[in-house]
Design a protein around this motif. Structure first.
Motif, PDB file in Angstrom:
ATOM      1  N   THR A 124      76.713  22.128  54.250  1.00 37.83           N
ATOM      2  CA  THR A 124      77.837  22.026  55.175  1.00 37.83           C
ATOM      3  C   THR A 124      77.382  22.450  56.564  1.00 37.83           C
ATOM      4  OG1 THR A 124      78.581  24.287  54.715  1.00 37.83           O
ATOM      5  CG2 THR A 124      79.537  22.516  53.371  1.00 37.83           C
ATOM      6  N   VAL A 125      78.178  22.069  57.571  1.00 36.34           N
ATOM      7  CA  VAL A 125      77.928  22.502  58.940  1.00 36.34           C
ATOM      8  C   VAL A 125      79.265  22.867  59.567  1.00 36.34           C
ATOM      9  CG1 VAL A 125      77.984  20.111  59.791  1.00 36.34           C
ATOM     10  CG2 VAL A 125      76.925  21.901  61.178  1.00 36.34           C
ATOM     11  N   SER A 126      79.284  24.002  60.276  1.00 33.97           N
ATOM     12  CA  SER A 126      80.484  24.469  60.963  1.00 33.97           C
ATOM     13  C   SER A 126      80.203  24.491  62.464  1.00 33.97           C
ATOM     14  CB  SER A 126      80.862  25.870  60.471  1.00 33.97           C
ATOM     15  OG  SER A 126      81.975  26.375  61.183  1.00 33.97           O
ATOM     16  N   ILE A 127      81.016  23.790  63.243  1.00 33.24           N
ATOM     17  CA  ILE A 127      80.807  23.660  64.686  1.00 33.24           C
ATOM     18  C   ILE A 127      81.885  24.447  65.418  1.00 33.24           C
ATOM     19  CG2 ILE A 127      80.656  22.047  66.617  1.00 33.24           C
ATOM     20  CD1 ILE A 127      79.862  19.880  64.595  1.00 33.24           C
ATOM     21  N   THR A 128      81.457  25.310  66.319  1.00 25.65           N
ATOM     22  CA  THR A 128      82.390  26.080  67.131  1.00 25.65           C
ATOM     23  C   THR A 128      82.088  25.851  68.609  1.00 25.65           C
ATOM     24  OG1 THR A 128      80.954  28.039  67.029  1.00 25.65           O
ATOM     25  CG2 THR A 128      82.706  27.858  65.382  1.00 25.65           C
ATOM     26  N   GLY A 129      83.138  25.908  69.446  1.00 27.59           N
ATOM     27  CA  GLY A 129      83.007  25.674  70.870  1.00 27.59           C
ATOM     28  C   GLY A 129      84.349  25.262  71.428  1.00 27.59           C
ATOM     29  N   PRO A 130      84.377  24.435  72.478  1.00 19.89           N
ATOM     30  CA  PRO A 130      85.649  23.952  73.021  1.00 19.89           C
ATOM     31  C   PRO A 130      86.518  23.263  71.964  1.00 19.89           C
ATOM     32  CG  PRO A 130      83.862  23.470  74.527  1.00 19.89           C
ATOM     33  CD  PRO A 130      83.235  23.996  73.288  1.00 19.89           C
ATOM     34  N   THR A 131      85.851  22.646  70.964  1.00 18.41           N
ATOM     35  CA  THR A 131      86.538  22.057  69.808  1.00 18.41           C
ATOM     36  C   THR A 131      85.807  22.534  68.565  1.00 18.41           C
ATOM     37  OG1 THR A 131      87.006  20.092  71.132  1.00 18.41           O
ATOM     38  CG2 THR A 131      87.373  19.920  68.758  1.00 18.41           C
ATOM     39  N   SER A 132      86.540  22.862  67.505  1.00 17.06           N
ATOM     40  CA  SER A 132      85.921  23.306  66.255  1.00 17.06           C
ATOM     41  C   SER A 132      86.001  22.206  65.209  1.00 17.06           C
ATOM     42  CB  SER A 132      86.621  24.565  65.731  1.00 17.06           C
ATOM     43  OG  SER A 132      86.445  25.632  66.629  1.00 17.06           O
ATOM     44  N   ARG A 133      84.994  22.150  64.371  1.00 18.72           N
ATOM     45  CA  ARG A 133      84.974  21.118  63.334  1.00 18.72           C
ATOM     46  C   ARG A 133      84.045  21.540  62.205  1.00 18.72           C
ATOM     47  NH1 ARG A 133      84.746  15.129  65.460  1.00 18.72           N
ATOM     48  NH2 ARG A 133      86.804  15.872  66.089  1.00 18.72           N
ATOM     49  N   ASN A 134      84.435  21.210  60.973  1.00 12.94           N
ATOM     50  CA  ASN A 134      83.588  21.436  59.801  1.00 12.94           C
ATOM     51  C   ASN A 134      83.254  20.088  59.170  1.00 12.94           C
ATOM     52  OD1 ASN A 134      83.751  24.284  60.005  1.00 12.94           O
ATOM     53  ND2 ASN A 134      85.752  24.236  59.000  1.00 12.94           N
TER      54      ASN A 134
END
Length: 265
Positions: free
Chosen positions: A205-215
């Motif tokens: 899995t990958v978890s993206i954080t920043g101005p927009t979050s997404r998994n």
């Protein structure tokens, strides 16, 4: 951040992954003559399409090559490494390289009259990793070429060989992440190299954080030991511009790797 490119060594060891045995008739002259017509005269086949054993010195498998034509065939059998596409994960046989220092067919070249013959694969020396994943190629052609309707039939049959290690050592080297594509078609990828000795699928899995979050879930892919493949971290469509951090949780054979990579949109 750019992906680090690695050298693809022709004939590298520990090669792997899939590939069903297939046969082909190569047209040499009149392309208008149907291939099916040559096939009706008989053909060459191999069984089984996969040889799988634990790697060891000595005999590691046997195939049967069958000639159902009326002609005598000159047959050559070679064990060859796979080449893997980094973007798609697809593999193809490297017909310019040979693994004969490690595994060789016996007999390797022979004449085959109508009928069948057994060929044994012998592991002559062990690889450093203790495993070997490869393909084998059976090439057959008439000893005396006889064109039928302008076609000289030849057969290029391919199977897969999996010589598994006595002791598994699944392992990965995590490389750089990058954004590929443009506009709404942008996506995130991560380079990984299989530094182990197994063909266990790679996923996670990958978890993206920043101005927009997404998994996102990383689609599983079989990575050829020694090779690099780009894992797909999901689409970035609709995400706002800015700096991001992606936390990758990647697994292979029950072993987990966690790495953070930054990127900018």
């Amino acid at each position: 951040m750019k992906l680090v490119r690695s050298r693809l060594v022709a004939g590298a060891l520990g090669l792997a992954v899939a590939g069903a045995a297939t046969g082909s008739v190569i047209a040499r002259a009149d392309e208008s003559a149907p291939v099916a017509q040559a096939a009706q005269q008989g053909g060459v086949s191999i069984t089984p399409a996969t040889v799988e054993r634990t790697a060891k010195r000595g005999a590691v498998g046997t195939i049967t090559i069958k000639n159902t034509t009326k002609d005598t065939m000159r047959v050559t059998v070679n064990v060859r490494p796979w080449i893997q596409n980094r973007n798609t994960g697809a593999v193809a046989l490297n017909t310019r390289a040979s693994l004969s220092p490690y595994v060789r067919a016996s007999p390797q070249t022979f004449n085959l009259r109508p009928g069948e013959r057994r060929v044994t694969f012998n592991m002559r020396r062990m690889t450093a990793s203790g495993s070997l994943y490869a393909g084998f190629q059976v090439f057959a052609k008439q000893t005396k070429a006889k064109a039928r309707n302008g076609i000289i039939p030849q057969w290029d049959l391919r199977g897969k060989m999996r010589l598994n290690p006595t002791r598994k050592n699944p392992n990965l080297r995590i490389g750089a992440a990058d954004v590929v594509g443009r506009g709404n078609n942008r996506s995130l990828i991560l380079a990984v190299r299989n530094t182990g000795n197994t063909l266990d699928p790679v996923g996670g899995t990958v978890s993206i954080t920043g101005p927009t979050s997404r998994n996102a879930t990383i689609p599983q892919v079989g990575v050829v030991p020694g090779q690099v493949v780009y894992l797909k971290g999901g689409a970035l469509r609709g995400m706002r511009a800015g700096n991001y951090t992606a936390t990758w949780n990647v697994t292979i054979g029950g072993k987990r790797f966690t790495q953070k990579r930054t990127f900018r949109l």
